[in-house]
Enzyme design. Sequence first.
Site, PDB file in Angstrom:
ATOM      1  N   ASP A 383       0.866  -1.157   0.000  1.00 35.94           N
ATOM      2  CA  ASP A 383       0.000   0.000   0.000  1.00 35.94           C
ATOM      3  C   ASP A 383       0.915   1.222   0.000  1.00 35.94           C
ATOM      4  OD1 ASP A 383      -2.249   1.607   0.381  1.00 35.94           O
ATOM      5  OD2 ASP A 383      -1.923   1.617   2.548  1.00 35.94           O
ATOM      6  N   PHE A 528     -11.783  22.930  -6.251  1.00 34.70           N
ATOM      7  CA  PHE A 528     -10.842  21.983  -6.816  1.00 34.70           C
ATOM      8  C   PHE A 528     -11.594  20.770  -7.317  1.00 34.70           C
ATOM      9  CE2 PHE A 528      -8.020  18.396  -6.451  1.00 34.70           C
ATOM     10  CZ  PHE A 528      -6.799  18.894  -6.862  1.00 34.70           C
ATOM     11  N   GLY A 666      -4.871   3.341  -3.379  1.00 35.73           N
ATOM     12  CA  GLY A 666      -6.129   3.968  -3.727  1.00 35.73           C
ATOM     13  C   GLY A 666      -5.929   5.402  -4.166  1.00 35.73           C
ATOM     14  N   ARG A 781      -5.508   4.156  -7.746  1.00 32.53           N
ATOM     15  CA  ARG A 781      -6.968   4.222  -7.691  1.00 32.53           C
ATOM     16  C   ARG A 781      -7.603   2.839  -7.742  1.00 32.53           C
ATOM     17  NH1 ARG A 781      -8.337   8.958  -6.955  1.00 32.53           N
ATOM     18  NH2 ARG A 781     -10.470   8.365  -6.694  1.00 32.53           N
TER      19      ARG A 781
END
Lengths: 1185, 338
Positions: A383, A528, A666, A781
């Site tokens: 990760d 944003f 992610g 992602r």
Amino acid sequence: SLNYVVFPPTEKERHLRANDRELNLSYKYADNAIKTSKYNIFTFLPLNLFEQFQRLANAYFLFLLCLQSIPEVSSLPWYTTVVPLVLVLSMTMAKDSSDDMNRHRCDKQVNNRKVEILIGGELQSEKWMDVQVGDIIKLENNQFVTVRMEVIKVSAEGDKVKGETNLKVKQALTVTGKLEDSIEKLANFNGEVRCEPPNNRLDKFTGTLTLNGETYSLDNERILLRGCTLRNTQWCFGLVVFGGPDTKLMQNCGRTTFKRTSIDRLMNVLVLNIFGFLMIMCLILAIGNGIWEYQEGSKFAAFLPKGVNAPFSAFLTFWSYVIILNTVVPISLYISVEIIRLGNSFYINWDRKMYYPKSDTPAEARTTTLNEELGQIKYIFSDKTGTLTQNIMTFNKCSINGKSYGELLDFSGQRVEINEKTEKVDFSWNNLADPKFCFHDNSLVEEVREGNPEVQAFFRLLALCHTVMPEEKKEGELYYQAQSPDEGALVTAARNFGFVFRSRTPERITVVEMGELVTYELLAVLDFNNVRKRMSVIVRSPEGKLTLYCKGADTIIFERLNPSCSNLTEVTTEHLNEFAGEGLRTLALAYKDIDPEYMEDWKLRHHEANTAMDEREEKLDALYEEIEKGLQLLGSTAVEDKLQDGVPQTIEQLSKADIKIWVLTGDKQETAENIGYSCNMLRDEMNEVFIVSANTAEEVRKELQTARRKMTPDGTEEPTVKKSRSGLFCLLKTETVADEPVNGEYAMVINGHSLAFALEKDMEMELLRTACMCQTVICCRVTPLQKAQVVELVKKYKQAVTLAVGDGANDVSMIKAAHIGVGISGQEGMQAVLSSDYSFAQFRYLQRLLLVHGRWSYLRMCKFLRYFFYKNFTFTFVHFWYGFFCGFSAQTVYDEWFITLYNLVYTALPVLSLSLLDQDVNDWWSFQYPQLYTPGQLNQYFSKRAFVYTVLHSGYSSLVLFFIPWAAMYDTVRDDGKEIVDYQSFALLAQTCLLIAVSIQLGLDTHYWTAVNQFFLWGSLSVYFAVIFTMYSNGMFLTLISSFPFIGTARNSLNQPNVWLTMLLTSILCVLPVVAYRFLRILLWPTINDKVRGRGSTHLSLVRQDKVLPPAPRRVQARRTSTRRSGYAFSHAQGYGDLVTSGKFLRRTPKSRPALFSQTDSPLAQTQPQSYRTISEWEEPPLSP
Amino acid sequence: MKEELETANRPDNTAFTQQRLPAWQPMLSAGIVIPGFVLIGLAFIGIGVALFIASQNITVLEKDYTGVEITSDCYKCSNPSDKNCTCKLDFSLSNLFEGPVFFYYGLSNYFQSQRSYGVSKDDYQLSGDLDYFKTPISACSPYQYDANQNPIVPCGSLANSMFNDTFKLYQIVNGTKKLVPFDGKGIAWWTDYNIKYRNPSVTPLKNAFNGTVKPPFWSKPAYELDTSDPSNNGFVNQDFLVWMRRAALPDFRKLYRRITEGDYASGLPAGNYSLEIGYNYPVLSFGGRKKVVFSNVSWMGGKNQFLGIAYLVVGSLCVVMSTVMLIVYAKFKFPEDD
């Protein structure tokens, strides 16, 4: 393959009504109680025994015991089997019971946690396990509460949920929001919910709420997931929709599988083969018996007890030999393996070099059965956030008006390496400064204090252009709550440099500018998002000046600059490249003064667009585009996404050990790439970094294929798949995709969207081939499920050992899917750690876990297995040879007590000390030469091949051990003419020769002779002699005549010189060939281990003589010089703009608002700039190599 | 105090937990292995020579008397139905057979090592436990009870098959036969005689055997094995003890008598001898052979050429191997660099 339960077959749609337990119970939804324990007091004994006898080995020994009870077959007394079996069963039982007691305790703790449930019109404090679907519960603020259910918010003010790293906004429906915290209203709430059945999609939820005949739609915004933490709200009422196993988190966990190591599987296969081999041996001996009975036995009838016919005798003999030769698979094998693993797990727990003092966390081996697999890892899946990085952003450098700040130069203009000791900038002049903020370049402070307008504008922009929420608990103690740590870092930087963002309302932003309170009117927030990659605010200063402040990705900003800035742009670009080269995340800052009249008009149109019913987004975008033009460049910021200590070195070490590291995150592509560069996984020297981010299956396939063809222009189109069968009875079909040679270094970055296509059945091979050719693979992602799928893919087609490391709940599935799951215990709750096999506080400990502990565990386990099989095969084969001299009658060669105690006493402790203490080279050398790790990946130390060698070796040893005593004792007598070749003396001689020979062999295998090894080895031999003299003594015989018939044997034969000379001869003949072979092998085909050990001994002498310290681990800091890449990265996807301007968030008074982040939780906790410190694993020179 | 709390979980810093136990790490280096082989080789050659010489100095005289060949005097006795047959075996010694001389009988292709044969005895009974006189253990079956359900004492195949040939050795001096005195005491292990086998403490011994029968193969019951000497009678009869210590291998020899007395204390002088054999024990049915062996012993026991030769061979191989290793080492010694 992972089998994710998506829909329980019975449930098509979930229906429930609030506050109506009766109705809800009728659906029999899963309740919230958890039960992980297996036994209770009454079921323990029968259940546990039942389970234990399900194990093949135990069942086999039970079967042996039954055989032994048949007198015709019994070739060994019952105690030879019962003693070990009882020992093994009771040890396992003790372990199981303590495990289950722990589980009971955990269950109790979780089930009895308190939660407030609305029952009968009032809130009652109930246990977690009593929570039912349809209950309304109250969640307390700011705690890690909602851990077992999903909640439809019924009433709450603005609140946020801490998911993975970022806060997510969850809001109640307006209709339920009106209920406020009125218990009465809530108790009368009778909304009905219809929603999707339990599933594992974290980002989607569909359902409807029907209240008073009206239907409202429910989406993900209204759902609180189990595993989240409630933040920034005092309370929240929720309706339980899913409980216990139905929650999305549990559904996402993947199946919990019992993990076994490859050695385990190999051992099972071997044991099965050994059984086959055993049967063959028994068959040969049984046939021999048949022939012997036919030719000799029947004629020997005068002296033999009973004449049985040859075939029946052979049949009985077969079973008798099954009993005798069972020692090829002794029951102590399994228990020893467990003990060794347990011991090696303790070493991990005990290791001070894997202890993290800052959080007082030692490493923990949570699974004690996987150790040796740690020495065989081929792929690591990591990760990013919280694992490679600390999830802490620091404002490190900036470029303002063409001047770069943040770098420290000495007098000669050389860069000074910044470390902990470097003097920090003094911010004491600013009483609102954050004391934890660090900066080292004094010139910037001087500029800002001297009133440099550009510098001031720069920080003013940082103080104004953001969506951070401030909080001031006490006068002057400011806390910022930002959606992404990047933003927090920037606003904090501005704060310290004298532009303190103090408070905000939807219309105003109050800033303390160099000690002066200034309030700006906030006219618009141009928020944003991922496409815009920038955000702007339009403010009116107290003087009435209208200004647009904009920050965003350099490429985006540069496109929108006023042409007059071109010079500045050039200089700034140079700085940006420099920053990017250091792996810093950059943003460009720009501003623009706005004409008030134009603003009026724009505002009008903005309002129109904002209230437009259709195409609102597009209209707004166009408006933003229009106003964010002709900007004036101010400069750029460089924020460091702080890596954990030692991450680049660890990655370098691991890749030297031929371990491939894939990052599965992610995060967004830019962020992931950025980290890839800063931890040296992506490098500019690489031939190419492929980016796969297509939107259709065909495009993805094309991109993958193009990448592959580039890497191997003359490679085959079809993958070379080696099909084979493995597992017990060869039932498992495996496909292994061969590694393909690649010229040069490549890397691949693939995003989750493309990954979804690539993981489809028809494309997974394409993905795997391309990915495995790359040095580095980064998947960004990705969903938790995809993480697990990637791991499964590699597991399936590479037949390699995988390790997944992560820290968050989203890593759980991957941790469970990989052969070994490692949890980083730290900032992110405990989900990952709880489902992991090993846990520690810092990523860098991974290298010690693998290169030292893993390597040793693997080495020890392999040594143990080789030696263990050797000693038992040798033991057993001697019986086989004796068969030819006892009429194949299943007569044992050894004393029955020796058979009972051989594995249990005489050889147990020496081999255990070998397999708990042995080191071929010490940990220092393991780090120096990570290549030492590769034999494990290739299964070199214990494989079918090594096993066959072991069998051949024991064949030789057993021949020596039987035929040398046989020949030496043939027709001889004692020195007083009496008997010495009687059965009992021969048994004693054979067993003593065997024990001495296997003990010397153990000594040869031992590389690391500690006092413990010496003690156990010599101790066991002494115990042997003590035991035989005791058991063969008059006293023992007179106490139990039938059990100790060997009386006097030791005295009568061990005083004979020829007996001892025979022992010496057999030992030497067993051992010397091995010594000679090993010596020649080291000379002729030295392995890396031999070389390192050789160097070790010479190096050691150097250390001792000259006090030369070993060289510190090298650290090559590669600096990127690329000019093509942008350092832009920002961790959040969508701003808080709406929330900030809606005002909903800000209704509460500051006093009643709880802390947004506790102090330690602040992303700015340690703002030390990171300078890739060398983590010194070696404070001291090694004592021995 | 705070410090302590913060590091409450810090693992102990001991050599064991940190895996830094001081250790000796021997290497198979040329400096140890090659001289080691030479030393072992030389030592083995030395031992081998000593063993070989010791074995060479032992005199052994072996005579088969099974009576397979027609020329043999015992051929007449080889028919098992022929009871109480005696035959003789003549031999001559040209030199003094140095004493003390041990006289053995040997059996070949005889499986005392067979499991069901070996376990077929009752240690309780043989240690004089009268309960087991009445009910011998079942392992003795089929020599547990006779056809009339009388217990057999001593029970079991091992006892039943006791060797029962008798030998008398005469020296032919001037045509007359001079009996060579045999010493039948102290031919069994001390532990067997004193501890393991005991007669029941019943006098006369015969009474203990009331209600029991002798093993079917025996010509006389256990209490009559040596009526002349109570300390050699019953279960402590030395011939019985020697037989009961079953052989490990199918070819074996068992001590029958020692020749230590009178004129023969220093050995058997040169001359002609005649061995008178009471031929009772049938072996031909299973292809067995019977022999008698005269032998003296040395410090390393009875004659066995193997051990000496094996030591010599292994010792020489070690020396050869050390040379080979030296050559390989000189050629392939791996360089110190990476």
